[in-house]
Design a protein around this motif. Structure first.
Motif, PDB file in Angstrom:
ATOM      1  N   MET A  92       0.835  -1.195   0.000  1.00 29.84           N
ATOM      2  CA  MET A  92       0.000   0.000   0.000  1.00 29.84           C
ATOM      3  C   MET A  92       0.875   1.253   0.000  1.00 29.84           C
ATOM      4  O   MET A  92       1.945   1.265   0.585  1.00 29.84           O
ATOM      5  CB  MET A  92      -0.879  -0.030   1.253  1.00 29.84           C
ATOM      6  N   ASN A  93       0.380   2.292  -0.666  1.00 36.81           N
ATOM      7  CA  ASN A  93       1.096   3.560  -0.721  1.00 36.81           C
ATOM      8  C   ASN A  93       0.832   4.342   0.564  1.00 36.81           C
ATOM      9  O   ASN A  93      -0.200   4.982   0.713  1.00 36.81           O
ATOM     10  CB  ASN A  93       0.644   4.350  -1.953  1.00 36.81           C
ATOM     11  N   ASN A  94       1.788   4.274   1.503  1.00 37.72           N
ATOM     12  CA  ASN A  94       1.604   4.931   2.792  1.00 37.72           C
ATOM     13  C   ASN A  94       1.563   6.443   2.689  1.00 37.72           C
ATOM     14  O   ASN A  94       0.937   7.098   3.525  1.00 37.72           O
ATOM     15  CB  ASN A  94       2.667   4.479   3.793  1.00 37.72           C
ATOM     16  N   GLN A  95       2.219   7.007   1.676  1.00 42.87           N
ATOM     17  CA  GLN A  95       2.172   8.468   1.507  1.00 42.87           C
ATOM     18  C   GLN A  95       0.759   8.918   1.158  1.00 42.87           C
ATOM     19  O   GLN A  95       0.287   9.923   1.682  1.00 42.87           O
ATOM     20  CB  GLN A  95       3.164   8.922   0.432  1.00 42.87           C
ATOM     21  N   LEU A  96       0.092   8.173   0.292  1.00 44.11           N
ATOM     22  CA  LEU A  96      -1.292   8.516  -0.053  1.00 44.11           C
ATOM     23  C   LEU A  96      -2.218   8.305   1.139  1.00 44.11           C
ATOM     24  O   LEU A  96      -3.135   9.094   1.367  1.00 44.11           O
ATOM     25  CB  LEU A  96      -1.780   7.711  -1.259  1.00 44.11           C
TER      26      LEU A  96
ATOM     27  N   GLN B 220      -6.512   0.531  -3.268  1.00 46.80           N
ATOM     28  CA  GLN B 220      -5.822   1.694  -3.830  1.00 46.80           C
ATOM     29  C   GLN B 220      -6.818   2.641  -4.511  1.00 46.80           C
ATOM     30  O   GLN B 220      -6.749   3.860  -4.327  1.00 46.80           O
ATOM     31  CB  GLN B 220      -4.753   1.250  -4.829  1.00 46.80           C
TER      32      GLN B 220
ATOM     33  N   ASN C 100      -7.875   6.562  -3.693  1.00 42.68           N
ATOM     34  CA  ASN C 100      -7.963   7.592  -4.742  1.00 42.68           C
ATOM     35  C   ASN C 100      -9.339   8.252  -4.764  1.00 42.68           C
ATOM     36  O   ASN C 100      -9.446   9.464  -4.942  1.00 42.68           O
ATOM     37  CB  ASN C 100      -7.653   6.993  -6.112  1.00 42.68           C
TER      38      ASN C 100
END
Length: 158
Positions: free
Chosen positions: A2-6, A147, A151
């Motif tokens: 998973m994109n932790n920054q997002l 994800q 978004n």
């Protein structure tokens, strides 16, 4: 992965706007809620996540009418819509997001193939429903769903 920054951005935006979110998951089995809780401070804006994997759970926990489940199925625009609205109301949150789909490798049909996912975001005065067709193995479909959910919520803040 998973994109932790997002995710961090998502939590920051929710907190900055003073908004709360609740989650109703089926095909993701708690992955979205789990991703949110990876971020320190998420408890300021996230208080309820439910996994309603079966139709019975969708009906009993979220109050999805049997008529909707029988006529359109668990994996449908209508069910995703009701799931998001119901979890938002149940948690008394500002936003409600839901996920329902067919992650595979079995369970797909000609009209509802493996990889079909509906997600809905219930806002203060409306509800947005999105339909996706993801490909790949079960884990990839589930992660892609999470994800796209991130978004979708971030898009709400634009």
């Amino acid at each position: 992965m998973m994109n932790n920054q997002l995710l961090q951005l998502l939590i920051e935006r929710l907190k900055a706007k003073g908004k709360t979110i609740a989650v109703a998951e089926s095909c993701t089995g708690g992955l979205f809620s789990g991703a949110l809780t990876e971020i320190p401070g998420s408890s300021d804006c996230f208080g309820l996540g439910v996994i309603t994997y079966s139709n019975l759970a969708k009906h009993e926990q979220l109050g999805i009418p049997w008529e909707i489940l029988n006529q359109f199925g668990a994996v449908s625009y209508q069910t995703a819509f009701f799931m998001a609205q119901s979890v938002k109301r149940l948690a008394q949150s500002d936003l409600g997001i839901s996920f329902t789909g067919i992650a595979g490798p079995s369970g797909g049909t000609e009209t509802k193939p493996v990889g079909l996912v509906y997600m809905a975001l219930a806002l203060e005065d409306s509800c947005v429903v999105r339909k996706f067709y993801f490909t790949g193995p079960r884990h990839e479909i589930r992660m892609a769903t999470v994800q796209e959910g991130i978004n979708l919520v971030l898009h709400y803040f634009k």
